[in-house]
Scaffold this motif. Sequence first.
Motif, PDB file in Angstrom:
ATOM      1  N   LYS A 170     -39.805  14.253  14.872  1.00 58.95           N
ATOM      2  CA  LYS A 170     -40.579  14.974  15.884  1.00 58.95           C
ATOM      3  C   LYS A 170     -40.766  14.123  17.138  1.00 58.95           C
ATOM      4  O   LYS A 170     -40.737  14.638  18.259  1.00 58.95           O
ATOM      5  N   PHE A 171     -40.964  12.832  16.948  1.00 58.58           N
ATOM      6  CA  PHE A 171     -41.169  11.927  18.079  1.00 58.58           C
ATOM      7  C   PHE A 171     -39.906  11.806  18.928  1.00 58.58           C
ATOM      8  O   PHE A 171     -39.961  11.733  20.159  1.00 58.58           O
ATOM      9  N   ILE A 172     -38.764  11.827  18.266  1.00 61.78           N
ATOM     10  CA  ILE A 172     -37.494  11.606  18.953  1.00 61.78           C
ATOM     11  C   ILE A 172     -36.928  12.890  19.552  1.00 61.78           C
ATOM     12  O   ILE A 172     -36.271  12.859  20.600  1.00 61.78           O
ATOM     13  N   ALA A 173     -37.191  14.032  18.890  1.00 61.22           N
ATOM     14  CA  ALA A 173     -36.480  15.275  19.212  1.00 61.22           C
ATOM     15  C   ALA A 173     -36.525  15.626  20.695  1.00 61.22           C
ATOM     16  O   ALA A 173     -35.483  15.840  21.332  1.00 61.22           O
ATOM     17  N   GLY A 174     -37.724  15.702  21.267  1.00 57.82           N
ATOM     18  CA  GLY A 174     -37.834  16.098  22.670  1.00 57.82           C
ATOM     19  C   GLY A 174     -37.142  15.127  23.601  1.00 57.82           C
ATOM     20  O   GLY A 174     -36.455  15.531  24.547  1.00 57.82           O
ATOM     21  N   ARG A 175     -37.302  13.853  23.327  1.00 59.98           N
ATOM     22  CA  ARG A 175     -36.675  12.840  24.177  1.00 59.98           C
ATOM     23  C   ARG A 175     -35.162  12.866  24.030  1.00 59.98           C
ATOM     24  O   ARG A 175     -34.433  12.626  24.994  1.00 59.98           O
ATOM     25  N   ALA A 176     -34.691  13.141  22.819  1.00 61.86           N
ATOM     26  CA  ALA A 176     -33.243  13.195  22.592  1.00 61.86           C
ATOM     27  C   ALA A 176     -32.621  14.380  23.324  1.00 61.86           C
ATOM     28  O   ALA A 176     -31.541  14.261  23.919  1.00 61.86           O
ATOM     29  N   ILE A 177     -33.302  15.519  23.290  1.00 61.03           N
ATOM     30  CA  ILE A 177     -32.773  16.702  23.972  1.00 61.03           C
ATOM     31  C   ILE A 177     -32.716  16.465  25.480  1.00 61.03           C
ATOM     32  O   ILE A 177     -31.711  16.750  26.142  1.00 61.03           O
ATOM     33  N   GLY A 178     -33.798  15.920  26.030  1.00 63.93           N
ATOM     34  CA  GLY A 178     -33.824  15.654  27.464  1.00 63.93           C
ATOM     35  C   GLY A 178     -32.778  14.636  27.883  1.00 63.93           C
ATOM     36  O   GLY A 178     -32.058  14.832  28.873  1.00 63.93           O
ATOM     37  N   SER A 179     -32.674  13.551  27.114  1.00 65.87           N
ATOM     38  CA  SER A 179     -31.690  12.516  27.442  1.00 65.87           C
ATOM     39  C   SER A 179     -30.272  13.042  27.299  1.00 65.87           C
ATOM     40  O   SER A 179     -29.409  12.774  28.146  1.00 65.87           O
ATOM     41  N   GLY A 180     -30.027  13.803  26.226  1.00 64.11           N
ATOM     42  CA  GLY A 180     -28.692  14.348  26.008  1.00 64.11           C
ATOM     43  C   GLY A 180     -28.276  15.312  27.105  1.00 64.11           C
ATOM     44  O   GLY A 180     -27.126  15.292  27.564  1.00 64.11           O
ATOM     45  N   ALA A 181     -29.217  16.151  27.527  1.00 63.19           N
ATOM     46  CA  ALA A 181     -28.905  17.107  28.593  1.00 63.19           C
ATOM     47  C   ALA A 181     -28.598  16.387  29.900  1.00 63.19           C
ATOM     48  O   ALA A 181     -27.649  16.743  30.620  1.00 63.19           O
ATOM     49  N   PHE A 182     -29.379  15.355  30.201  1.00 66.92           N
ATOM     50  CA  PHE A 182     -29.161  14.618  31.448  1.00 66.92           C
ATOM     51  C   PHE A 182     -27.827  13.877  31.420  1.00 66.92           C
ATOM     52  O   PHE A 182     -27.041  13.948  32.375  1.00 66.92           O
ATOM     53  N   ILE A 183     -27.569  13.167  30.317  1.00 69.89           N
ATOM     54  CA  ILE A 183     -26.312  12.413  30.213  1.00 69.89           C
ATOM     55  C   ILE A 183     -25.118  13.359  30.253  1.00 69.89           C
ATOM     56  O   ILE A 183     -24.113  13.096  30.924  1.00 69.89           O
ATOM     57  N   GLY A 184     -25.231  14.485  29.541  1.00 69.80           N
ATOM     58  CA  GLY A 184     -24.138  15.450  29.536  1.00 69.80           C
ATOM     59  C   GLY A 184     -23.873  16.040  30.909  1.00 69.80           C
ATOM     60  O   GLY A 184     -22.716  16.215  31.315  1.00 69.80           O
ATOM     61  N   ALA A 185     -24.962  16.330  31.643  1.00 68.26           N
ATOM     62  CA  ALA A 185     -24.807  16.921  32.976  1.00 68.26           C
ATOM     63  C   ALA A 185     -24.127  15.958  33.939  1.00 68.26           C
ATOM     64  O   ALA A 185     -23.358  16.375  34.817  1.00 68.26           O
ATOM     65  N   VAL A 186     -24.400  14.666  33.779  1.00 67.07           N
ATOM     66  CA  VAL A 186     -23.784  13.672  34.665  1.00 67.07           C
ATOM     67  C   VAL A 186     -22.389  13.295  34.180  1.00 67.07           C
ATOM     68  O   VAL A 186     -21.456  13.129  34.979  1.00 67.07           O
ATOM     69  N   LEU A 187     -22.236  13.182  32.867  1.00 71.97           N
ATOM     70  CA  LEU A 187     -20.977  12.700  32.303  1.00 71.97           C
ATOM     71  C   LEU A 187     -19.842  13.716  32.435  1.00 71.97           C
ATOM     72  O   LEU A 187     -18.691  13.341  32.700  1.00 71.97           O
ATOM     73  N   THR A 188     -20.147  14.992  32.270  1.00 71.65           N
ATOM     74  CA  THR A 188     -19.100  16.018  32.260  1.00 71.65           C
ATOM     75  C   THR A 188     -18.280  16.057  33.548  1.00 71.65           C
ATOM     76  O   THR A 188     -17.040  16.001  33.503  1.00 71.65           O
ATOM     77  N   PRO A 189     -18.905  16.144  34.729  1.00 72.69           N
ATOM     78  CA  PRO A 189     -18.078  16.174  35.948  1.00 72.69           C
ATOM     79  C   PRO A 189     -17.335  14.865  36.202  1.00 72.69           C
ATOM     80  O   PRO A 189     -16.215  14.879  36.726  1.00 72.69           O
ATOM     81  N   VAL A 190     -17.952  13.738  35.833  1.00 75.99           N
ATOM     82  CA  VAL A 190     -17.273  12.453  36.031  1.00 75.99           C
ATOM     83  C   VAL A 190     -16.051  12.364  35.123  1.00 75.99           C
ATOM     84  O   VAL A 190     -14.974  11.918  35.541  1.00 75.99           O
ATOM     85  N   ALA A 191     -16.206  12.802  33.864  1.00 79.61           N
ATOM     86  CA  ALA A 191     -15.077  12.783  32.932  1.00 79.61           C
ATOM     87  C   ALA A 191     -13.965  13.711  33.398  1.00 79.61           C
ATOM     88  O   ALA A 191     -12.776  13.390  33.278  1.00 79.61           O
ATOM     89  N   SER A 192     -14.343  14.857  33.944  1.00 79.74           N
ATOM     90  CA  SER A 192     -13.338  15.795  34.439  1.00 79.74           C
ATOM     91  C   SER A 192     -12.583  15.215  35.627  1.00 79.74           C
ATOM     92  O   SER A 192     -11.355  15.332  35.721  1.00 79.74           O
ATOM     93  N   ARG A 193     -13.304  14.567  36.517  1.00 81.65           N
ATOM     94  CA  ARG A 193     -12.654  13.978  37.693  1.00 81.65           C
ATOM     95  C   ARG A 193     -11.751  12.811  37.312  1.00 81.65           C
ATOM     96  O   ARG A 193     -10.730  12.566  37.961  1.00 81.65           O
ATOM     97  N   ALA A 194     -12.136  12.101  36.238  1.00 80.77           N
ATOM     98  CA  ALA A 194     -11.320  10.971  35.790  1.00 80.77           C
ATOM     99  C   ALA A 194     -10.117  11.412  34.972  1.00 80.77           C
ATOM    100  O   ALA A 194      -9.283  10.582  34.595  1.00 80.77           O
ATOM    101  N   GLY A 195     -10.024  12.713  34.676  1.00 81.94           N
ATOM    102  CA  GLY A 195      -8.901  13.218  33.903  1.00 81.94           C
ATOM    103  C   GLY A 195      -8.995  12.925  32.426  1.00 81.94           C
ATOM    104  O   GLY A 195      -7.986  12.880  31.723  1.00 81.94           O
ATOM    105  N   LEU A 196     -10.218  12.744  31.932  1.00 83.54           N
ATOM    106  CA  LEU A 196     -10.402  12.399  30.525  1.00 83.54           C
ATOM    107  C   LEU A 196     -10.017  13.551  29.607  1.00 83.54           C
ATOM    108  O   LEU A 196      -9.611  13.331  28.467  1.00 83.54           O
ATOM    109  N   ASP A 197     -10.130  14.783  30.107  1.00 83.07           N
ATOM    110  CA  ASP A 197      -9.845  15.940  29.264  1.00 83.07           C
ATOM    111  C   ASP A 197      -8.349  16.186  29.079  1.00 83.07           C
ATOM    112  O   ASP A 197      -7.950  16.990  28.234  1.00 83.07           O
ATOM    113  N   SER A 198      -7.507  15.495  29.837  1.00 80.58           N
ATOM    114  CA  SER A 198      -6.069  15.738  29.742  1.00 80.58           C
ATOM    115  C   SER A 198      -5.338  14.612  29.015  1.00 80.58           C
ATOM    116  O   SER A 198      -4.748  14.821  27.961  1.00 80.58           O
ATOM    117  N   ASP A 199      -5.398  13.422  29.551  1.00 74.37           N
ATOM    118  CA  ASP A 199      -4.644  12.315  28.965  1.00 74.37           C
ATOM    119  C   ASP A 199      -5.415  11.011  29.128  1.00 74.37           C
ATOM    120  O   ASP A 199      -5.125  10.220  30.033  1.00 74.37           O
TER     121      ASP A 199
END
Length: 242
Positions: free
Chosen positions: A103-132
């Motif tokens: 319970k202590f971790i859940a809220g913080r994990a969701i918030g951190s995961g959403a933030f990291i995912g929102a930042v990481l996804t476009p950077v990974a796409s621009r770096a071409g991580l999804d292709s090769d």
Amino acid sequence: MRRHGPKWVVERVPEALGESRDFVSGIVLNLGLIIGVVIFRWSLVEIALIYLIEVAIITLLFFSVALFTPQPVAELDGDPWNTEPSSLQPIGLLPPVYWRNIKFIAGRAIGSGAFIGAVLTPVASRAGLDSDPPLSLGLAIAGIVLFQLTRIWRYFISNRSYQEKSPADAMEFAFAPVIELYLIFMYVIVPVTLVLASIAFTTDVNLDAWPVLLLYLIPIGAIRAWFGSLDPQTNDFEISFS
């Protein structure tokens, strides 16, 4: 001049190495980034991607460790933290997991995961991580995971020290990159960028060239090596979860 005998050397050298290994490991990891820039011609986007992946790995690993720490969070009150915690042990080879930690971790994990995912996804796409994705990137990620696992072993697993820890102790490691990023931004990115921008106005300089990237990476490496050698569970720095 004071002389030290063989006994002093035998006792002191392992202690000194233990105190400095996180610092040395941080230097080695940043040296890997420098090699990536010089040899593999990593771009600024790829460097940012590796750093974000590192933050994601740190968050995932230390949030997971926090599930197994039985001690209460000193900054929090209430029945969950003042009574014996209830636990479950789905895997016999692992320590029990505590409900109050979930319970202590859940809220913080969701918030951190959403933030990291929102930042990481476009950077990974621009770096071409999804292709090769390049092999060098995989090696960098493997090095990051190995380094963080050694920290988990040192601070939580060795001598079953996790039994004396609270979930906040583990989460301090997870949120430490936020402080590190602030230091890097204030003391490296801002001043170096201002200097390079002033140079670019007067000369024709390629800001994407690898020597320019080294102007960022070398001081960043110094900060990260120093910060990585600090222990969040001491007065080196403090993160509050109240």
